[in-house]
Design a protein around this motif. Sequence first.
Motif, mmCIF file in Angstrom:
data_model
loop_
_atom_site.group_PDB
_atom_site.id
_atom_site.type_symbol
_atom_site.label_atom_id
_atom_site.label_comp_id
_atom_site.label_asym_id
_atom_site.label_seq_id
_atom_site.Cartn_x
_atom_site.Cartn_y
_atom_site.Cartn_z
ATOM 1 N N TRP A 154 -3.966 -14.368 0.059
ATOM 2 C CA TRP A 154 -5.323 -13.782 0.754
ATOM 3 C C TRP A 154 -6.456 -14.538 -0.147
ATOM 4 N N ASN A 155 -6.631 -14.229 -1.273
ATOM 5 C CA ASN A 155 -7.564 -14.893 -2.047
ATOM 6 C C ASN A 155 -9.204 -14.960 -1.716
ATOM 7 N N ARG A 156 -9.368 -14.000 -0.771
ATOM 8 C CA ARG A 156 -10.716 -14.044 -0.367
ATOM 9 C C ARG A 156 -11.706 -12.731 -0.969
ATOM 10 N N CYS A 157 -11.023 -11.797 -1.802
ATOM 11 C CA CYS A 157 -11.793 -10.783 -2.544
ATOM 12 C C CYS A 157 -12.869 -11.321 -3.170
ATOM 13 N N ALA B 180 0.430 -12.888 -7.104
ATOM 14 C CA ALA B 180 -0.327 -11.854 -6.946
ATOM 15 C C ALA B 180 0.304 -10.722 -5.523
ATOM 16 N N CYS C 280 -2.705 -16.680 -5.037
ATOM 17 C CA CYS C 280 -2.733 -15.456 -3.922
ATOM 18 C C CYS C 280 -2.909 -15.986 -2.416
ATOM 19 N N ARG D 231 0.225 -6.853 -2.340
ATOM 20 C CA ARG D 231 -0.986 -6.568 -1.640
ATOM 21 C C ARG D 231 -0.630 -5.083 -0.377
ATOM 22 N N MET E 55 -14.665 -9.963 -5.383
ATOM 23 C CA MET E 55 -14.969 -9.421 -6.863
ATOM 24 C C MET E 55 -13.841 -10.109 -7.836
ATOM 25 N N CYS E 56 -12.922 -11.014 -7.252
ATOM 26 C CA CYS E 56 -11.707 -11.403 -8.000
ATOM 27 C C CYS E 56 -11.561 -12.880 -8.115
ATOM 28 N N TYR F 282 -7.675 -16.233 -8.987
ATOM 29 C CA TYR F 282 -6.940 -17.452 -8.294
ATOM 30 C C TYR F 282 -7.882 -18.407 -7.412
ATOM 31 N N LYS F 283 -9.308 -18.066 -7.572
ATOM 32 C CA LYS F 283 -10.044 -18.875 -6.906
ATOM 33 C C LYS F 283 -9.875 -20.378 -7.140
ATOM 34 N N LYS G 116 -11.408 -7.310 1.164
ATOM 35 C CA LYS G 116 -10.270 -6.827 0.481
ATOM 36 C C LYS G 116 -9.158 -7.201 1.596
ATOM 37 N N GLU H 59 -8.395 -0.658 -5.121
ATOM 38 C CA GLU H 59 -9.789 -0.802 -5.303
ATOM 39 C C GLU H 59 -10.696 0.278 -4.922
HETATM 40 S S1 SF4 Z 1 -7.599 -9.056 -6.004
HETATM 41 FE FE1 SF4 Z 1 -5.626 -9.543 -5.434
HETATM 42 S S2 SF4 Z 1 -5.535 -9.937 -2.922
HETATM 43 FE FE2 SF4 Z 1 -7.709 -10.097 -3.711
HETATM 44 S S3 SF4 Z 1 -8.010 -12.101 -3.994
HETATM 45 FE FE3 SF4 Z 1 -7.503 -11.042 -6.213
HETATM 46 S S4 SF4 Z 1 -5.360 -11.330 -6.303
HETATM 47 FE FE4 SF4 Z 1 -6.014 -11.844 -4.155
#
Ligand code: SF4
Length: 352
Positions: free
Chosen positions: A26-29, A74, A24, A106, A31-32, A35-36, A146, A134
Amino acid sequence: MYEQGPIRPPSEASSLLVRVTRNCPWNRCLMCPAYKGTTFSKRTVDEVKSDIDVMAKEHGPYFDRITSAFLQDADTLIIPAGELLEIIKYVKMKFPNITRITTYARAKSMKKKSVDSYKALKQAGLTRIHTGMESGSARVLKMIKKGSTPEDIVTGGLRVMEAGISLSEYIMPGVGGKPLSEEHALETARLLNIIRPDYIRVRTFAMHPKSPMQKMVKEGAFIPMNDEEIVAEIRLLVSNLDEMHSHFRCGDFSLNLLMGVDGYLDSQKDDMLQELDSYLSLTKRQKQAYSLLHRSGHYFHRPIDLVNDKKVLDQVSNDIERLEKGAEDGFDKYIHELMSYQLPQPQTDDWT
Ligand code: SF4
């Protein structure tokens, strides 16, 4: 050998998985976990084509049975439209029976492409875009990092719809926590009523034990919701959605407590509200029993009146009492723990 990414939507279980980018961007959300601990990278068109060649060879005499493809990971729309067109055309050339090609994107990337680009992608064979909005609330989107605004979500979504590409918007009840629950429901409904996507896919929030949101809970910056509160939030959302031809889907994801709330808003909205009300009118013990049975994994898609059966209720009552006596909010904490088991695992212990 060819590459494959870690996730795809449930509806793409039998699709050819074509990895166009890795992870991803962005990879900063917050709650997700998906891909961390991984790093985003683009792949060249030649690399992707070479994967498609290997897949075509591997599927050998059965390649004509492949009728759908999903482009990973992603945010495929981050790559230039020209490259994407070349990849989609190559997929269709190598697998001529493919009639459905879909991908994740995204909102930020969706917004950067023009309606004409989407029309060209549709012409080439892109049939559906899955995107995680979301929430429609600017405050919730900011809190969970997000990286997109309500304006990005609406602009991108409307462009995709105008081009005639099918759009799946993913929403996350519970992710705003208690204080923002009402705003989260109302603003999400407001944006969805503007975009009018083909699908509204419900992904009830669950918190991974390594998520930075755990720290927010300890500091009082995030107050998690229990199942009953989340169902009430979904009820508020559904009651504020227009009767449009969008498929509101809880049935394709087991973290949703009421998987039977699933139907078209223009013909089944009342049925869905009735289902939500049936649950909300249960006693506290019946609600707890339904949650425990569903969350323990053996009772997906079971009717709500399952817990009107005294025998069923008696079976789980001891467990509920034990959990309630064990700790403050012991029952809700146990349910949250069970929910977290269903999340993907991050590739790092240091998710900050
Ligand atoms: S929710 Fe989507 S945009 Fe946000 S970190 Fe996860 S994969 Fe990336």
